[in-house]
Design an enzyme around this catalytic site. Sequence first.
Site, mmCIF file in Angstrom:
data_model
loop_
_atom_site.group_PDB
_atom_site.id
_atom_site.type_symbol
_atom_site.label_atom_id
_atom_site.label_comp_id
_atom_site.label_asym_id
_atom_site.label_seq_id
_atom_site.Cartn_x
_atom_site.Cartn_y
_atom_site.Cartn_z
ATOM 1 N N MET A 109 21.198 -46.302 -3.413
ATOM 2 C CA MET A 109 22.042 -47.350 -3.988
ATOM 3 C C MET A 109 23.109 -47.733 -2.976
ATOM 4 O O MET A 109 23.970 -46.912 -2.641
ATOM 5 C CB MET A 109 22.705 -46.851 -5.279
ATOM 6 C CG MET A 109 21.732 -46.587 -6.405
ATOM 7 S SD MET A 109 22.542 -45.822 -7.854
ATOM 8 C CE MET A 109 22.538 -44.091 -7.347
ATOM 9 N N GLY A 147 28.407 -45.769 -3.985
ATOM 10 C CA GLY A 147 27.329 -45.479 -3.048
ATOM 11 C C GLY A 147 26.705 -44.115 -3.219
ATOM 12 O O GLY A 147 27.400 -43.114 -3.179
ATOM 13 N N SER A 148 25.396 -44.036 -3.395
ATOM 14 C CA SER A 148 24.754 -42.750 -3.653
ATOM 15 C C SER A 148 23.236 -42.911 -3.720
ATOM 16 O O SER A 148 22.692 -43.919 -3.285
ATOM 17 C CB SER A 148 25.280 -42.172 -4.963
ATOM 18 O OG SER A 148 25.137 -43.127 -5.989
ATOM 19 N N ARG A 149 22.577 -41.900 -4.307
ATOM 20 C CA ARG A 149 21.127 -41.905 -4.407
ATOM 21 C C ARG A 149 20.720 -41.305 -5.745
ATOM 22 O O ARG A 149 21.400 -40.427 -6.270
ATOM 23 C CB ARG A 149 20.545 -41.047 -3.279
ATOM 24 C CG ARG A 149 19.161 -41.455 -2.842
ATOM 25 C CD ARG A 149 18.749 -40.645 -1.632
ATOM 26 N NE ARG A 149 17.903 -39.526 -1.995
ATOM 27 C CZ ARG A 149 17.571 -38.543 -1.165
ATOM 28 N NH1 ARG A 149 18.027 -38.524 0.064
ATOM 29 N NH2 ARG A 149 16.780 -37.571 -1.557
ATOM 30 N N VAL A 156 27.489 -43.433 -11.159
ATOM 31 C CA VAL A 156 28.149 -42.785 -10.028
ATOM 32 C C VAL A 156 28.953 -43.843 -9.281
ATOM 33 O O VAL A 156 28.553 -45.007 -9.227
ATOM 34 C CB VAL A 156 27.122 -42.095 -9.107
ATOM 35 C CG1 VAL A 156 26.110 -43.077 -8.585
ATOM 36 C CG2 VAL A 156 27.796 -41.356 -7.965
#
Length: 210
Positions: A93, A175-177, A172
């Site tokens: 993301m 920014g992340s996965r 979240v």
Amino acid sequence: MSRNPPLARVLPFEVVDDAWRLALVPALAAAVVGPFLPPVGLGLAALALGVLWFHRDPERTPPDPERAVVSPADGTVSVVREEGTRLRVGVYMSAADVHVNRAPVAGNVREVRHRPGANRPAFDKESERNEQVAIDFGEYELLVIAGWFARRIHPAVESGDRVERGDRVGHVSFGSRADVVLPADVAREDLLVREGDSVRAGETIIAERE
């Protein structure tokens, strides 16, 4: 996650509840500084609006086929690999993507686990050692992995909850996965995505079960 956060009607889009708390500081600072330093005030106001936009939470409509497995996140497929007898699909993301995560398959939450860790960029191969929250549904598992800047993962479910395919399970910040370790009955030939594909949480079919 509430669908009616305070003051939601002033925005042209829905946001998660936490967005209002995060946007409050720059908004108040803009109100205080703006009359004396208009350019700074405008910058702070823009920052507050940017925080709200980042935490937008649009409605999604899951596809009809019950055998469809949908993406857990908006973004780009960054991982497709085998882990033992299971398949893992990860979605990166970016800062421009919606960061609300959704259930790929209907099921009952067996456990929600938090694991502290590093803070590597979410697109880095080492990011799987980052802080993460695992939502265990028994037959499959959803892993939300924080990036170098994102250190706030907010699960919206707990042990014993029932979710339907496409339901919100958390979000979240910044920014992340999101990775899903697919059910055992999903084989490589059942996958409908590959690395580099763009996907939308709750709507894009990433695999089809028999």
